[in-house]
Structure formats: structure tokens, C-alpha cells
Motif scaffolding. Structure first.
Motif, PDB file in Angstrom:
ATOM      1  N   THR A 128      57.459  21.275 -20.053  1.00  0.00           N
ATOM      2  CA  THR A 128      56.265  20.630 -19.825  1.00  0.00           C
ATOM      3  C   THR A 128      55.508  19.778 -20.914  1.00  0.00           C
ATOM      4  O   THR A 128      54.746  19.330 -20.711  1.00  0.00           O
ATOM      5  CB  THR A 128      55.306  22.042 -19.274  1.00  0.00           C
ATOM      6  OG1 THR A 128      55.545  22.960 -20.436  1.00  0.00           O
ATOM      7  CG2 THR A 128      55.795  22.795 -18.106  1.00  0.00           C
ATOM      8  N   GLN A 160      47.039  29.294 -15.392  1.00  0.00           N
ATOM      9  CA  GLN A 160      47.904  29.376 -16.807  1.00  0.00           C
ATOM     10  C   GLN A 160      48.203  30.893 -16.891  1.00  0.00           C
ATOM     11  O   GLN A 160      49.206  31.411 -17.379  1.00  0.00           O
ATOM     12  CB  GLN A 160      47.085  28.796 -18.063  1.00  0.00           C
ATOM     13  CG  GLN A 160      47.995  28.373 -19.083  1.00  0.00           C
ATOM     14  CD  GLN A 160      48.820  27.686 -19.114  1.00  0.00           C
ATOM     15  OE1 GLN A 160      50.102  27.952 -18.985  1.00  0.00           O
ATOM     16  NE2 GLN A 160      48.637  26.341 -19.273  1.00  0.00           N
ATOM     17  N   VAL A 162      51.138  31.669 -14.806  1.00  0.00           N
ATOM     18  CA  VAL A 162      52.307  31.152 -15.309  1.00  0.00           C
ATOM     19  C   VAL A 162      52.919  32.062 -16.596  1.00  0.00           C
ATOM     20  O   VAL A 162      54.013  32.479 -16.619  1.00  0.00           O
ATOM     21  CB  VAL A 162      52.216  29.633 -15.805  1.00  0.00           C
ATOM     22  CG1 VAL A 162      53.537  29.251 -16.508  1.00  0.00           C
ATOM     23  CG2 VAL A 162      52.049  28.854 -14.736  1.00  0.00           C
ATOM     24  N   GLY A 164      53.790  19.835 -10.285  1.00  0.00           N
ATOM     25  CA  GLY A 164      54.601  21.108 -10.295  1.00  0.00           C
ATOM     26  C   GLY A 164      55.966  21.427  -9.957  1.00  0.00           C
ATOM     27  O   GLY A 164      56.506  22.110 -10.444  1.00  0.00           O
ATOM     28  N   ASP A 217      53.043  26.420 -19.133  1.00  0.00           N
ATOM     29  CA  ASP A 217      52.574  24.987 -18.657  1.00  0.00           C
ATOM     30  C   ASP A 217      51.605  24.142 -19.479  1.00  0.00           C
ATOM     31  O   ASP A 217      50.478  24.471 -19.363  1.00  0.00           O
ATOM     32  CB  ASP A 217      52.288  25.076 -17.218  1.00  0.00           C
ATOM     33  CG  ASP A 217      52.311  23.847 -16.424  1.00  0.00           C
ATOM     34  OD1 ASP A 217      52.357  22.804 -17.230  1.00  0.00           O
ATOM     35  OD2 ASP A 217      52.103  23.838 -15.218  1.00  0.00           O
ATOM     36  N   TYR A 251      54.840  27.381 -10.395  1.00  0.00           N
ATOM     37  CA  TYR A 251      54.469  25.707 -10.950  1.00  0.00           C
ATOM     38  C   TYR A 251      53.792  24.948  -9.917  1.00  0.00           C
ATOM     39  O   TYR A 251      52.869  24.174 -10.315  1.00  0.00           O
ATOM     40  CB  TYR A 251      55.662  25.282 -11.586  1.00  0.00           C
ATOM     41  CG  TYR A 251      55.829  25.595 -12.886  1.00  0.00           C
ATOM     42  CD1 TYR A 251      55.357  25.219 -14.025  1.00  0.00           C
ATOM     43  CD2 TYR A 251      56.711  26.807 -13.302  1.00  0.00           C
ATOM     44  CE1 TYR A 251      55.268  25.488 -15.252  1.00  0.00           C
ATOM     45  CE2 TYR A 251      56.785  27.138 -14.743  1.00  0.00           C
ATOM     46  CZ  TYR A 251      56.231  26.598 -15.552  1.00  0.00           C
ATOM     47  OH  TYR A 251      56.438  26.970 -16.836  1.00  0.00           O
ATOM     48  N   ASN A 263      57.964  20.046 -12.597  1.00  0.00           N
ATOM     49  CA  ASN A 263      58.135  20.971 -13.547  1.00  0.00           C
ATOM     50  C   ASN A 263      59.097  22.191 -13.300  1.00  0.00           C
ATOM     51  O   ASN A 263      59.890  22.633 -14.057  1.00  0.00           O
ATOM     52  CB  ASN A 263      56.790  21.605 -14.135  1.00  0.00           C
ATOM     53  CG  ASN A 263      55.880  20.667 -14.874  1.00  0.00           C
ATOM     54  OD1 ASN A 263      56.447  20.034 -15.539  1.00  0.00           O
ATOM     55  ND2 ASN A 263      54.693  20.863 -14.713  1.00  0.00           N
TER      56      ASN A 263
END
Length: 343
Positions: free
Chosen positions: A144, A77, A80, A126, A87, A236, A129
Motif C-alpha cells: 500500500t 483502517q 484492516v 482496493g 492500508d 481491502y 491492493n
């Protein structure tokens, strides 16, 4: 050859400023990390005084194994968030892959098939997404949020809403759940390996520098020739793979595939840990070390409240409060104009 003497140094030449060891230490470790270390020490001291059982080896192992799954999701995370995205579906991916790993294991009696199949499903999630965000031009939060519900629904459909399979007798799953290497639980080793790899990639590779660049200023990154869409989809997909590993660990710990139990709420904990660790929600800033310290803080706090008999509802309030505090501190440090306040 000229043998003229060197000109004497000017008396008024500026001296090189000396940096004290304390300032050098703060600059190396970081104010954010030092604050987290102090917070952990204070929480440990308060809880330890209230309940001496906190310091037992057995309880420390409980804390370590409990934070391993959240830690995995918090690490990816953080990546991201550094990229400038978010996410919210990682918990649902963990639940879906937990069910997948158990069902594949039951069908084939092979732990390898269960793990590989789960990771493959995580990568596909992923990819979904990333493609929604890139090709559908949907905000990452909205995209997400939608797949959080969708992946959770798929997990419930294929499992009929119940726990699936039994992995409690398989040596590999038992090793993941209760094994140890050099006295350290396997779950913690998994987190350490993933965290170290993520740290090295972010800090010492071109990929890591480009991730920071995209999150810091995506327009400048695009003008510099960075393929932003490729990075979004790639990050992702990696996030989905690591969430799948978290799902396998959930299966190992519970002995069966869990469509919801054990994975629900993990996304909030992961975001909270990343924000507490210093990852700026607007992107371009963050570090794995801070995230791990924040995960430890959350784990110690949760374990301590459990030992002290605090209602679990208050634990949720504490997590939400920590997230708000982390975001407010980030906003104040940024120096940006605060919404709703004139000036």
C-alpha cells in the motif's frame, strides 16, 4: 415417587462474588474508552478556558464536519488493522476518487454518476491492493506504500495536477457539504452510518468474528477453514469503497475535485486514530467505538490548537507523538519482550 428432603446447602460452599457497579461499568465501557473520554474532557476544559469561542455551536459544527472524513478512513483502517494488515493508500484513493467524482459530474451533469463512478474506482483500487498482497505475496505495508504513490500519480495525471470541475451549485453536493438532518450536519450522518454498520458487522456477524480470527492467528484461522485470501481482498475492496465516499465528501466540501489538497496526510491521521482507539497493530484486537472516540480527540485537539494560534507544524508533531504513545502503550500492555532490551 421419592419425597426425601433436599440436602441442606454446605456451609463452606463458595459464595458468588459480587461485582461492584463501578467495575461493571469499566468492564462494559472498557479502560481504553474511559481513558479517551477523560482525555477529551481534559482537552476540552483546557482549550475552553483559553478560548470561550470553542464552545459555540458554530465551532462544534466545524469540529464535527472536519472529523467526518478522517473518521470514515479511521473506521475502515481499524477493520484492516484488526485483520492484521495496514492500508497506507487510503488518502491517495480519496484524492483519486475526489477528482473522478468531479470530472464525471462535469461530463454528465449527474451527481449520481459522479458518486457511483467514484465508488467503483475506489473498489477497483482496493481490489488492486488486495491482489498485490495475496497473489504477489507482498507485505501489506509495502504494497500500500507503493499504491499510495501510484494512485496519487494517477490522480495528478488525469487532473493535470489541478482542481477539476465545479460542484458547488449542485443540490446533492451542497446537501452533502452544508446540509443537515434533524439539525445534525450531513457529513456527520455519513460517518455515523458507516461506523454503526462496521460495528454491527464486526461484533454480531460471522464475517466480523472471522476478521478477528484472521488477525489474531492466521494459521489457526486457516486450519479452521477460513478463506484468508478472500477476506483480505474483500476487506481491502470495502476500504477502497469507503475511501471513495471520503473522496466524494472532499469534493462536496471544496466544490471541486482535489487530487492532493484535502486528502494528503489522511492515512497517518486514520492510523493514529485507530491505534489510539485500541486497535492492535499486530492484529486481532480493536473496536469501532474506541476509534470514533480517538477521532473526536484528534479533531478537538486540532481545532483547539487552531483557535489558540498554534503553528500547523506543531499540529503534525502532536499527531505523530500521539501515534508513538499509542503504540508504546500497546507494546507495554502486550507483555512481549521489547526489542533491544535484554531479558
Amino acid at each position: 415417587m421419592s419425597t426425601a428432603p433436599l440436602a441442606p446447602a454446605r456451609a463452606d460452599a463458595p459464595e458468588t462474588p459480587t461485582v461492584s457497579p463501578a467495575k461493571r461499568f469499566v468492564a462494559t465501557v472498557g479502560v481504553q474508552n474511559i481513558s479517551l473520554i477523560i482525555a477529551i474532557a481534559l482537552v476540552v476544559a483546557v482549550i475552553g478556558i483559553q478560548n470561550p469561542l470553542f464552545f459555540t455551536i458554530a465551532n462544534l459544527r466545524v469540529i464535527g464536519t472536519a472529523v467526518a472524513i478522517v473518521g470514515l478512513l479511521a473506521v475502515v483502517q481499524t477493520i484492516v488493522i484488526i485483520l492484521g494488515a495496514l492500508d497506507i493508500s487510503v488518502g491517495s484513493i480519496a484524492g483519486l476518487t475526489s477528482v473522478t467524482s468531479a470530472m464525471l459530474f462535469t461530463a454528465t451533469s449527474s451527481a449520481l454518476v459522479g458518486v457511483v463512478g467514484a465508488v467503483a474506482i475506489g473498489v477497483v483500487c482496493g481490489l488492486v491492493n488486495g491482489c498485490i498482497i495475496v497473489f504477489g505475496r507482498v507485505n501489506p505495508v509495502i504494497a500500500t506504500l507503493a499504491t499510495l504513490a501510484a494512485f496519487k500519480g494517477v490522480a495528478q495525471l488525469i487532473s493535470d495536477g489541478r482542481a477539476q470541475g465545479y460542484t458547488g451549485a449542485d443540490p446533492f453536493f451542497v446537501f452533502l457539504a452544508r446540509g443537515a438532518v434533524l439539525g445534525v450536519p450531513t457529513l456527520i450522518w455519513v460517518l455515523v452510518i458507516v461506523a454503526v454498520v462496521a460495528h454491527l458487522v464486526l461484533r454480531y456477524t460471522t464475517i466480523g468474528r472471522n476478521i478477528y480470527a484472521v488477525g489474531g492467528n492466521n494459521i489457526a484461522a486457516r486450519l479452521a477453514g477460513i478463506n484468508i485470501n478472500r477476506y483480505i481482498i474483500g476487506v481491502y475492496m470495502v476500504t477502497g469503497a469507503v475511501a471513495a465516499i471520503a473522496g466524494v465528501l472532499i469534493t462536496a466540501r471544496t466544490g471541486s475535485g482535489q487530487p492532493i489538497s484535502g486528502s494528503e496526510g489522511l492515512e497517518l491521521q486514520a492510523i493514529t486514530a485507530a491505534a489510539l482507539g485500541g486497535a492492535a497493530l499486530k492484529g486481532g484486537k480493536g473496536a469501532i467505538a474506541g476509534t470514533i472516540l480517538a477521532v473526536i480527540l484528534l479533531g478537538v485537539l486540532t481545532n483547539g490548537m487552531t483557535l489558540l494560534g498554534v503553528n500547523t507544524f506543531w499540529q503534525n508533531v502532536a499527531q505523530g507523538t500521539l501515534l508513538v504513545i499509542a503504540v508504546v502503550i500497546q507494546q507495554l500492555r502486550s507483555g512481549e519482550r521489547r526489542i533491544g532490551i535484554p531479558g
